[in-house]
Design an enzyme around this catalytic site. Sequence first.
Site, mmCIF file in Angstrom:
data_model
loop_
_atom_site.group_PDB
_atom_site.id
_atom_site.type_symbol
_atom_site.label_atom_id
_atom_site.label_comp_id
_atom_site.label_asym_id
_atom_site.label_seq_id
_atom_site.Cartn_x
_atom_site.Cartn_y
_atom_site.Cartn_z
ATOM 1 N N HIS A 52 2.188 -6.968 5.950
ATOM 2 C CA HIS A 52 0.724 -7.039 5.909
ATOM 3 C C HIS A 52 0.233 -8.486 5.898
ATOM 4 O O HIS A 52 -0.798 -8.807 6.503
ATOM 5 C CB HIS A 52 0.194 -6.308 4.676
ATOM 6 C CG HIS A 52 0.192 -4.815 4.805
ATOM 7 N ND1 HIS A 52 -0.378 -4.166 5.878
ATOM 8 C CD2 HIS A 52 0.682 -3.847 3.990
ATOM 9 C CE1 HIS A 52 -0.238 -2.860 5.719
ATOM 10 N NE2 HIS A 52 0.405 -2.642 4.589
ATOM 11 N N HIS A 97 7.599 -4.733 3.251
ATOM 12 C CA HIS A 97 6.418 -4.023 3.771
ATOM 13 C C HIS A 97 5.158 -4.864 3.561
ATOM 14 O O HIS A 97 4.362 -5.066 4.487
ATOM 15 C CB HIS A 97 6.291 -2.668 3.061
ATOM 16 C CG HIS A 97 5.062 -1.896 3.426
ATOM 17 N ND1 HIS A 97 5.087 -0.836 4.302
ATOM 18 C CD2 HIS A 97 3.768 -2.019 3.024
ATOM 19 C CE1 HIS A 97 3.861 -0.352 4.434
ATOM 20 N NE2 HIS A 97 3.039 -1.056 3.658
ATOM 21 N N GLU A 98 4.977 -5.365 2.336
ATOM 22 C CA GLU A 98 3.771 -6.134 2.035
ATOM 23 C C GLU A 98 3.760 -7.469 2.772
ATOM 24 O O GLU A 98 2.692 -7.943 3.181
ATOM 25 C CB GLU A 98 3.634 -6.348 0.525
ATOM 26 C CG GLU A 98 3.474 -5.056 -0.276
ATOM 27 C CD GLU A 98 2.316 -4.182 0.167
ATOM 28 O OE1 GLU A 98 1.345 -4.717 0.740
ATOM 29 O OE2 GLU A 98 2.370 -2.959 -0.045
#
Length: 710
Positions: free
Chosen positions: A504, A500-501
């Site tokens: 980003h 997920h990160e």
Amino acid sequence: MESEGNSEKKLSSSKLKKGSNIIPLTGAAALLTLVVSLAITAINKRRNSKRKDLTGCNFRVNLSASEILKLADRIIAKSKEVHDAVASVPLDKVTYKNVISPLAELEAQQFPLVQSCVVPKLVSTSDKVRKASAEAEKKIDAHISSCSKREDVYCVVKAFAAKGEWMGPEARHYVHCLMKEFERNGLNLTATKREEVQRLRAQIDELSFQYVQNLNDDSTSVLFHENELAGLPAEFLKTLEKAENGMFRVTLKSHHVAAVLELCKIGKTRRLVAMAYGKRCGKANLSVLEYLVQARHKFARLLGYSNYAEYALNPRMAKTPSKVLEFLEDISSSLSDLANKELAMLKELKKQDEGELPFGVEDLLYYVKKVEQQEFDLDLGALKQYFPVNLVLSGIFKIFQDLFGLRFEEIADADAWHSDVRMFSVFDLSSGELLGYFYLDMYKREGKYGQTCVVALQNGSVAFNGARQVPLALLISQLQTDIGGIPSLLRFTEVVSLLHEFGHVVQHLCNRASFARFSGLRVDPDFVEIPAKVLENWCYESFSLKLISGFHQDITMPIKDEICKSLKRWRYSFSALKLKQEVLYCLFDQIIHSAENVDIFELFKHLHPKVMVGLPMLEGTNPASCFPRCAIGYEAACYSRIWSEVFAADIFTSKFQDGLLNQHVGMQFRTKVLAPGGAKDPIEILSDFLGREPSIQTFIDNKIECSLWH
């Protein structure tokens, strides 16, 4: 259960053509291919690269405490100089070059310098440096706040906006955002009303702080005999304080409450803990919340809005309270049939265990966990052995390289604040263009920020002379370091969080907006989580899960197909009930901020059985008194997490599910979704990529199709 931790804002709170000859391999062949591929292409180490030679990078590393404070003073002085210069422009002489361009370039130039002062607070190994960083942040924040309230600058920007000079769409949007920022601070109001806006803002801040402080200060505990805590592991009981009479003291901190509600076999104990948890700060915080909501409505009305929710949602993707309420109610009603089936199963299980005792909300976690243990052959503890950190990282790089046409190169001996920190350059795979850089600060250490997040260190932008500033990001994680030669092994939830990160990071680096204000992660708050949420799905598909897994003693042994299927089913287990519980809190938050004179206690009491398919609110509790997200950080915006998840599901299922490494689709996502950043309306971005407006139906269909009853 709403935990205090949920109030934490996240800091900031991806060229083969379609149908290309990618050969899907499994087992040892896949892992060996992966290892060879990565060794050659994905993480090429450039031994001759030095941090000081990095092109277009203005973020400063390893400043001393005194250097941080001096830099903060220079940042403030330069900002004041530019704002004073803009303010001095005669209203009949305003141009883009003497008003807008200086403000835009100031933002771009100063952001990496500001982050050079602020970020050490999160990562430095020196207590002295961390304190200086926190002090610098306060000074810079105060200055930025004062700049957004400068009437002289506002008048000049307003004069330029009224002039109607031709600008491109992104520049026009930038001017609109400047005007909005000033006017949301009351600069279009009379001096008297402006003073009232500032008074109300201070009152709101004070009440928000008081609400959260009351929860933090609560020291209530409940005493139990050991037999009343049956089902809880001995290791947990050892962590509990004992009273003088030998009873165990269970506090109302979230980690104690969650353990009891998930694992305790005694229904009466679960009920007592849930009731005590739901009664925290009952009278005090109910009163604080009532005053807080009233102050927010007054604040919003002064600024020209009907209610606080209209004010909060105006700059967001959702736009209006009616849109949010419709969205939440559609989600809730669409999942009611599935939620009823889920609840019936749990009620039957409780009847078998505990007889005719009624099923309550305090039983949800315990019986959901019990069914999951029966239905899924998942030992999440043992699963860690398949996720050694370096293999997971290599797999993530491989996925992002192939999907988004990227190339990652590690920069050896990069200047950083700790020896564990690694730095990478990211290039476009086809053209070789440098897209940006990122740091990885992966492991726990004393004094480091305790959450997993991505922090923008420098935003991409294009200067007035056409030169481009490249983006730089930092991924902070909290992994355990290698112990005794055994590599750091990740829990599955940590794998999902890491991917997920990384989403980003790629979102930050692939943003091609010209203005720093719209670059990096500075996008609509309803939109910012969508790309990373899309990419989480690669953790639940067998093909991609095998790319990021391998038994730590023999990485040619990836995770088994049956485990992959179980993980996907586990992801959706009892998802209707779980989501409805979140929708309940989101509806409450939206209603109190979009209507005045609401009886807060009665509203929750009314909503609970309506949303939770007949389950009443636990007797004697008042959830409104212990719901910090509506008090600070997410007021009138609690819906945003569900919003992101819904549209991410639509994107993944519609575009990626049938081609997890389809670079044709991946490049479309990179250019149409990631590249525009905050410079374009999010609904337009998603509609352009999907070929239609985004819909909730895919999200609903996924929940139903992956449920235990399908």
